[in-house]
Design a protein around this motif. Structure first.
Motif, PDB file in Angstrom:
ATOM      1  N   GLU A   1      -2.138  -7.268   2.849  1.00 18.07           N
ATOM      2  CA  GLU A   1      -1.695  -5.686   3.123  1.00 18.07           C
ATOM      3  C   GLU A   1      -1.740  -4.882   2.289  1.00 18.07           C
ATOM      4  N   GLU A   2      -2.324  -5.861   1.215  1.00 18.29           N
ATOM      5  CA  GLU A   2      -2.305  -5.076  -0.152  1.00 18.29           C
ATOM      6  C   GLU A   2      -4.064  -4.401   0.373  1.00 18.29           C
TER       7      GLU A   2
ATOM      8  N   MET B   1       1.056  -1.500  -0.215  1.00 18.98           N
ATOM      9  CA  MET B   1      -0.020  -0.165  -0.060  1.00 18.98           C
ATOM     10  C   MET B   1       1.384   1.452   0.061  1.00 18.98           C
ATOM     11  N   THR B   2       2.076   1.076   0.525  1.00 17.72           N
ATOM     12  CA  THR B   2       2.786   2.368   0.360  1.00 17.72           C
ATOM     13  C   THR B   2       3.046   2.430  -1.238  1.00 17.72           C
TER      14      THR B   2
ATOM     15  N   HIS C   1       4.849  -8.459   4.157  1.00 14.57           N
ATOM     16  CA  HIS C   1       4.004  -8.774   4.058  1.00 14.57           C
ATOM     17  C   HIS C   1       4.169  -9.982   2.459  1.00 14.57           C
TER      18      HIS C   1
ATOM     19  N   ASP D   1       8.728  -3.753   3.342  1.00 16.17           N
ATOM     20  CA  ASP D   1       7.597  -3.146   2.391  1.00 16.17           C
ATOM     21  C   ASP D   1       8.309  -2.329   1.460  1.00 16.17           C
TER      22      ASP D   1
ATOM     23  N   ASP E   1       6.985  -5.359  -4.813  1.00 15.16           N
ATOM     24  CA  ASP E   1       6.426  -4.490  -3.708  1.00 15.16           C
ATOM     25  C   ASP E   1       5.732  -6.399  -3.411  1.00 15.16           C
ATOM     26  N   ASN E   2       6.271  -7.322  -3.029  1.00 12.02           N
ATOM     27  CA  ASN E   2       7.453  -7.075  -1.513  1.00 12.02           C
ATOM     28  C   ASN E   2       7.312  -8.066  -1.952  1.00 12.02           C
TER      29      ASN E   2
HETATM   30 ZN    ZN Z   1       4.114  -3.126  -0.139  1.00 15.74          ZN
END
Ligand code: ZN
Length: 563
Positions: A387-388, A1-2, A332, A415, A354-355
């Motif tokens: 996580e996503e 998500m980052t 994640h 991450d 990612d990731n």
């Molecule tokens: Zn990520």
């Protein structure tokens, strides 16, 4: 998500590129303990395997989940880890099941606002978006009173309560996004000025409104304080909303949570005979009191409910003298699975950076700690799912910890690491929040790296990856990466590297591994993570949050019982 960003500039001296090559002397840590080498070839293999088309982008609860977890468990076993959890049968298990529920809203009525002889009807999508956290097929709220609660913050440690004196039961809270001093240039305000605190995050606003017993919450969108435009709000609120399943099906949450466009909010305040800008200014003042708007809100919609289960992977290296004290390394494993096809028709979001990189770092750290021998404390390796979908795997773990949070010393979350050269600086997402910063400063000093906070602290990146699920329950967590000041090319090169990833690969089918990847920067980061985690695992300290930090009180409370 980052989504990643350029990093800040630190205060410490500059370093020669050769020293950055982590020469022999730099491989020593405290007390002459040698830092095992980072196995770059192993990391490449792990990234390649996890981001291969065969795993189809590692969608959680997808057909490829089992094969993905087989890869992770095989790597954990090869690194000598033991299964960290216990199954229903009491037997050792590598897995923690994460039950989830997804809801897709439909059939939205207008958001109708009445009172003062006025009737406003806001359109779904254009003026507002909404959804229910409660797992119910239908939501109907009729004529609920609106109360303006400013920034909707209840911060006892700061003597600030925007809900003071109002009973919110059956009412709808109208809330501003970000925190009361976000407009400041510096980070000196009660809520750290321009740096967003958790009180500023939209997730906090809805959590607090629910704690106050509100039947609904309406968050006023404004691009600057939100740090993204209405398009982001609209797209992320359409489609499936994912949640960790709870025993009470989230009956303790509001009946609806929503965002409203600023222009619509202005006409709503006008209908109440008030001015949004003036009310916003008042809300930024200490001692602000909630304001009934003399209006009522009605809204109804349906939710299609889907339940599924995905899995966290839990491995460990038992400690020697203090096996019931835990240090965490986490990353994640999930990614987007199949996504919007690119021009060539490729619809697999492979998630190499990612990731895949974070997972490879986890495996490399396990191998390094195996080489170094068991530590005083138990080291735990957590591969999160979902996580996503909103940090759900780590959220579920933090609500149902395999290892007690009060016995968890701290840890490192990893991450999305970028291929590329080594850096002369380290960026600390979240800034100096805890006593972990002292350890980081010491390690950076040993490696002659500058440290500094991340750029764009107003965007609240600290609250947007898995460490946050633990941090908000008091466990101090590192979330650091190498900076942009690259040995080859300086800050310009570092910013270009970040920009290239965000624009050309972030959450796209093009996030794929290549044997041409320059792994030096990633090796540098993994070496750094080892130097942060191992001293924690060999030590007896209990680093705490800084006095006044938003998570200090929670930690003190959780640790109070174990002293
Ligand atoms: Zn990520």
């Amino acid at each position: 998500m980052t989504i990643f960003r350029a990093f800040g500039r630190g205060a410490f001296g500059v370093l020669s590129a050769s020293a950055l090559a982590l020469s022999g002397t730099a491989r020593a840590m405290d007390a002459g303990k040698v830092v095992p080498p980072v196995d770059e070839a192993l990391m490449r293999e792990v990234i390649k395997t996890l981001s291969a088309d065969e795993l189809a982008g590692r969608g959680p609860a997808s057909a490829e989940e089992a094969a993905t977890l087989d890869v992770i468990v095989a790597r954990f076993m090869a690194a000598g880890l033991e299964p960290g959890n216990k199954g229903q049968d009491g037997q050792k298990s590598w897995f923690q099941d994460v039950p989830t529920v997804s809801m897709r809203g439909s059939g939205f009525s207008p958001l109708s606002i009445t009172g003062g002889g006025k009737m406003l009807a806001f359109a779904h999508g254009k003026d507002f978006v909404a959804g229910s956290y409660r797992v119910v097929p239908e939501t109907v709220v009729k004529d609920a009173e609106l109360v303006f609660v400013g920034y909707g913050v209840n911060a006892p440690e700061l003597g600030w309560n925007d809900y003071a004196g109002v009973d919110m039961k059956g009412k709808v809270a109208v809330i501003l996004v970000n925190d009361p001093d976000f407009a400041m240039e510096s980070e000196d305000g009660p809520f750290k000025g321009r740096r967003m605190t958790y009180y500023g995050r939209w997730t906090y606003k809805f959590e607090e409104a629910a704690r106050q017993g509100a039947v609904g919450a309406i968050l006023v969108h404004d691009t600057f304080p939100a740090a993204y435009g209405w398009n982001v709000v609209e797209s992320s609120w359409s489609g499936d909303q994912h949640f960790v399943a709870t025993p009470n099906d989230a009956a303790d949450q509001t009946a609806f949570n929503s965002w409203i466009q600023k222009a619509a909010a202005q006409s709503m305040f006008k209908a109440a005979g008030k001015d949004l800008a003036a009310m916003t200014a008042a809300a930024g003042q200490k001692g602000f009191k909630p304001v009934p708007l003399g209006l009522k809100a009605s809204l109804s919609f349906k939710s299609a409910i889907t339940r599924s289960t995905s899995r966290n992977v839990v491995g460990m290296q038992p400690g020697t003298e203090a096996p019931d004290e835990y240090v965490l390394y986490s990353a994640h494993w999930d990614h987007l699975g199949r996504c919007k096809p690119d021009a060539s028709g490729d619809d697999i979001c492979n998630g190499a950076v990612d990731n895949g990189t974070g997972m490879a770092a986890l495996v490399a750290l396990a191998e390094m700690n195996k080489a170094a021998g068991p530590a005083r404390r138990t080291q735990v390796y957590l591969a999160w799912t979902l996580e996503e979908s909103g940090l759900l795997g780590s959220e579920y773990y933090a609500r149902n910890p395999v290892f007690p949070l009060a016995q968890t010393v701290g840890g490192v979350n990893i991450d999305a690491l970028y291929p590329g050269g080594v850096a002369r600086d380290v960026a600390v997402t979240g800034g100096n929040k805890s006593e972990l910063s002292a350890l980081l400063a010491k390690v950076a000093g040993e490696l002659q790296l500058k440290t500094g906070p991340e750029d764009s602290s107003e965007k609240g990146y600290y609250y947007r990856s898995d460490h946050f699920s633990l941090a908000k329950r008091g466990v101090p967590m590192f979330y650091v990466k190498r900076g942009t000041d690259l040995a080859d090319g300086g800050v310009a090169a570092g910013k270009a590297l970040a920009e290239d990833y965000v624009v050309n690969r972030y959450h796209q089918p093009s996030d794929e591994y290549s044997d041409n990847w320059d792994m030096r920067g990633i090796v540098q980061e993994v070496d750094l993570y080892y130097r942060l985690g191992r001293p924690l695992a060999d030590g007896a300290d209990w680093p705490n949050w800084n006095a006044g930090d938003e998570f200090r009180a929670i930690r003190d409370q959780s640790r109070a019982g174990v002293k």
